[in-house]
Design a protein around this motif. Sequence first.
Motif, PDB file in Angstrom:
ATOM      1  N   GLN A 100       1.126  -1.071   0.146  1.00 11.43           N
ATOM      2  CA  GLN A 100       0.364  -0.131   0.074  1.00 11.43           C
ATOM      3  C   GLN A 100       1.137   0.899   0.414  1.00 11.43           C
ATOM      4  OE1 GLN A 100      -3.641   0.909   2.652  1.00 11.43           O
ATOM      5  NE2 GLN A 100      -2.520   2.201   3.243  1.00 11.43           N
ATOM      6  N   TYR A 101       0.392   2.133  -1.251  1.00  8.56           N
ATOM      7  CA  TYR A 101       1.367   3.455  -0.902  1.00  8.56           C
ATOM      8  C   TYR A 101       0.439   4.881  -0.632  1.00  8.56           C
ATOM      9  CZ  TYR A 101       4.619  -0.260  -3.445  1.00  8.56           C
ATOM     10  OH  TYR A 101       5.640  -1.041  -3.358  1.00  8.56           O
ATOM     11  N   THR A 102       0.779   5.779  -0.378  1.00  8.65           N
ATOM     12  CA  THR A 102       0.948   6.934  -0.141  1.00  8.65           C
ATOM     13  C   THR A 102       0.784   7.783  -1.218  1.00  8.65           C
ATOM     14  OG1 THR A 102      -0.342   6.154   1.820  1.00  8.65           O
ATOM     15  CG2 THR A 102      -0.197   8.886   1.054  1.00  8.65           C
ATOM     16  N   SER A 104       1.115  11.383  -3.397  1.00  9.85           N
ATOM     17  CA  SER A 104       0.660  12.427  -2.911  1.00  9.85           C
ATOM     18  C   SER A 104       1.140  13.780  -3.002  1.00  9.85           C
ATOM     19  CB  SER A 104       0.772  13.488  -1.126  1.00  9.85           C
ATOM     20  OG  SER A 104       2.116  13.589  -0.844  1.00  9.85           O
ATOM     21  N   THR A 163      -4.102  14.038  -2.177  1.00 14.35           N
ATOM     22  CA  THR A 163      -3.800  12.189  -0.980  1.00 14.35           C
ATOM     23  C   THR A 163      -4.574  11.346  -2.366  1.00 14.35           C
ATOM     24  OG1 THR A 163      -2.790  13.737   0.095  1.00 14.35           O
ATOM     25  CG2 THR A 163      -2.764  11.767   0.835  1.00 14.35           C
ATOM     26  N   LYS A 165      -4.269   6.263  -2.253  1.00 12.23           N
ATOM     27  CA  LYS A 165      -3.685   4.872  -1.495  1.00 12.23           C
ATOM     28  C   LYS A 165      -3.415   4.544  -3.154  1.00 12.23           C
ATOM     29  CE  LYS A 165      -3.827   5.606   2.562  1.00 12.23           C
ATOM     30  NZ  LYS A 165      -2.972   6.433   3.489  1.00 12.23           N
TER      31      LYS A 165
END
Length: 945
Positions: A100-102, A104, A163, A165
Amino acid sequence: MKQHRRKRFFAGLMTAAIAVTAPVSVLTSLTASATIFVEESSFDRKIIPWIPFQASPARQNVDLKDGAAHITILHPEGKTKSQSDLQFRLNNLNFRKGHQYTISFKVKANRAGLELASHICNFDDSERYFVLDGSAGEMHAGPDMGGSWGFVLKLTTEYQEITAKFIPTKDIFYSEWRFQYGYDTNGFGGNAKQGDEIWFDDMSIVDAADGDDADGWRPDHGYISRQHCSGCPEIAVNQLGYFQNLEKHATLSDNAGDSGLDYWLDMDHRPDNAKLELTGAYDYEIVSENDSVVHTGRTEKVFYDRDSGDNVCRIDFTEFRTPGTYCIRIKDTTWKSPYFKISANPYQTDSSDLMTDALNLFRFCRADSELEHNPREKDGYIQPEWDPSLTAEFDGADIKGCEKIDVYGGWFTGDTADKDMIQAGSTVWTLQNMFERAVTNSTGGQDFTDGDAALSGTDRKNGIPDILEACRYELDFMTKMKVQPTETEWGEYAGLYHHMLLGVGLTPYDAYNYYERTAPPADADYTKAAYKVQPPTLAATLNYAACAAQGARLWAEYDKNYAAALYKSAKDAYQAYLDHAYKPEDPAAENNNGRSLYAPFTIPTTDLDVSDEAYWAASELFITATDRKDADADTYYQALSEYKDAFTFQKRVYGGDSAVEDGSFTMYTSTNTAAAGSMSLLLHDSLLDYRYQDKLFDSLRDTADYYVSEEDKQGYGTPYQYDGSGIFPDDKLRGVVGYEFNSNGRVLSNLTAMAYAYDLTGDAKYLNGMVRGMDYLLGNNPLLFSYITGCGAHSVKRPDHRYYDNIWANREPIGNGTIVSGPNACAGFYDRYAQLYGMTIDAEDSYSQRCYLDSALSWSTNQVMLSNNAMLAWIVSFIQDESVLPTMHGDINGDGTINNEDADALLKFLQNRGSVKVPSCADINADACVNAVDLTLLKRYLLEK
């Protein structure tokens, strides 16, 4: 290089310092288990690793403004008339399936409604994995990750923050995060106008996984320091290895000059040995691979080294001579070096030879090569006058008169598809001189016989040395550059030679795109490629005259007709120079003169004095004329004798980038070539009267001593120096004091002076000075980095050269033996990539040896030049020839050392021929005969030892 203060020198110059800082808003929100995927996007100090891209004629300017990456659109529409013609992007991204990458970023514009597209895609943008949906103000899975296409975001004059996911459904390698905003006529969005401005800030990708489980961003944008070496060693060594019986030097360093450490390393994972505190001197140990201490000694006392910014303790372990693999460590500490070898010939192994590798580049750079990345060139269209502009859409019809010449053949001499007569002259002369010196000394040129590996793959066996055949290939091309009387534009200068060819349409990347190189398109149409043939110059003409005259005497033994043709063309070229020579009265006017014979716009400072080239050409013509019993020899002798610095070697020369009043710290550059003439005269000193012989000998020894003494002063044993404040005089672009462009070429040139001094005197200090300079190039430097590809574990990976373009784009391994131009204190002033990176010059905090980027995008620090590879082959050939006694031969009794017992054994053989068996290593001079000459050489070595 250390940067604490920044100064803007001229409008538009990006002046950030070398630094990396993750956005505070991101750092404060991370949990202990998260991994910062992209470590810098706050744009406080620099723009790299983000890279602007443009497809001409679309243009943009990028700098830092208001703590953000600021883009100004100069021309919104490119060749594809799509949003992708202007981009801002991040390369080399890897994503792991299921992580899982955030993601932004923040963005704003000076005009409300400016349209922006963004997505994460594969290298050629044929697959899109995560896309911006401007209509919803979010990012979501793209069409190649089970989602849908995106839509442009309409920007406002205030920051909008996005932002999202991202959870990949498959592993993704070498992907890119792109922002696109060119003017689009295809209906996909993009309404940019000239004068639009965009600000990007706080751009980040964070992987929720921890540590080793996170496998994402692999920065490869050129920053180099010792922490890139395995274990972050504290002691710099020659990574290729040391000659068994020559001097050996290493350097313990505190790494104080590396200001990038605080930013490029995660502070929580920074090695404890990133920086040290050194006091006094230290006991060191040489340790074998099985951790046995095999030798001990003591370092020199610590002192400050200005060129690197480090405090250093030099280590001289010359007395240790046992072959093997070792490292050096400081007793009772964890401080150590990388492992290195000591052997008879560290430049040669079972799988490679440095001289052969260096020469192989010439085979790959042949313009007629069938290799995929070297397309066959088309006609060259003659320019009517000097023109600094170069358009990607160049057509021969754009040139007034549309005259054409045959430009087939020759080498690509630099980092583009250009063919430069000045580079060609330096290169051909060096290779021919390497051969000529070899055939006049004890080795008899055996390294360059026909059919050996010196230029493997370039020639069949035909009785002609391969090295001469390689030079003939380039000489034949150079002859095509001669101005013909039938030329409409330049016919009045018939006999002079055109300066160079500018390749247009031959490069696999956009001519205006200075920031990034990509693979050539599959449908690239090279039939539209052409060359712009630049006007004739006096310098190009004299370069040809010198090389052709030199080649004429070397070819006499192998092809008399070709030798005669070369000699005639050399004489004609020199006469053409005499017919058209003039001395400009106003340098500024000459540099803007479209009909100048001094090559304006082609070098930082136009070479308005070609008297050095004339001396060089006259010297070569004199030697060859004498050899051919031509009465004109006296004329050439008179001409060379009238040169102001005739029969000397200058310790410093003028030209290039240096603003040092005393000149550049070297005896030879491509724009100051007098030393080449003096070196040729040294090889034929019997042609001179005694007073000129003595003048040459004394000057050479004095010059070589000057460079050797500099090695003794330098922390890393460099035969080159920084001797200035590191700032432009009066803030004007007149040159920089500090390491110049092609500092590694300066080092090689100075090693050549030592080589000739060793030939002249037999003094071992010159041979040891040569290997010490090679130690610097091969890793004994503050970066613990080898500037020669494939030579050492920490060496050049991304050279800037025409041959390597396709390799760079496809991330394939590169070949061995290619040297790059090296540290350059003024990189940040004319190298756009270095500007984006944040390189600037500061009077107090500039460290020349740290101004380097291992990137194909940094042409000013990582450029491959054929003249440098020629000098590298020359130096390696010399060291291998002259070290044959202590490293390969002389151990008559086979006890692993060379001493008086070996001399006694050889004497016994000579006194009792036939009754005493002698090993092949007794043939010291490799002439297939063991006699008194070998005994004399062995005794000389023992005396010097």
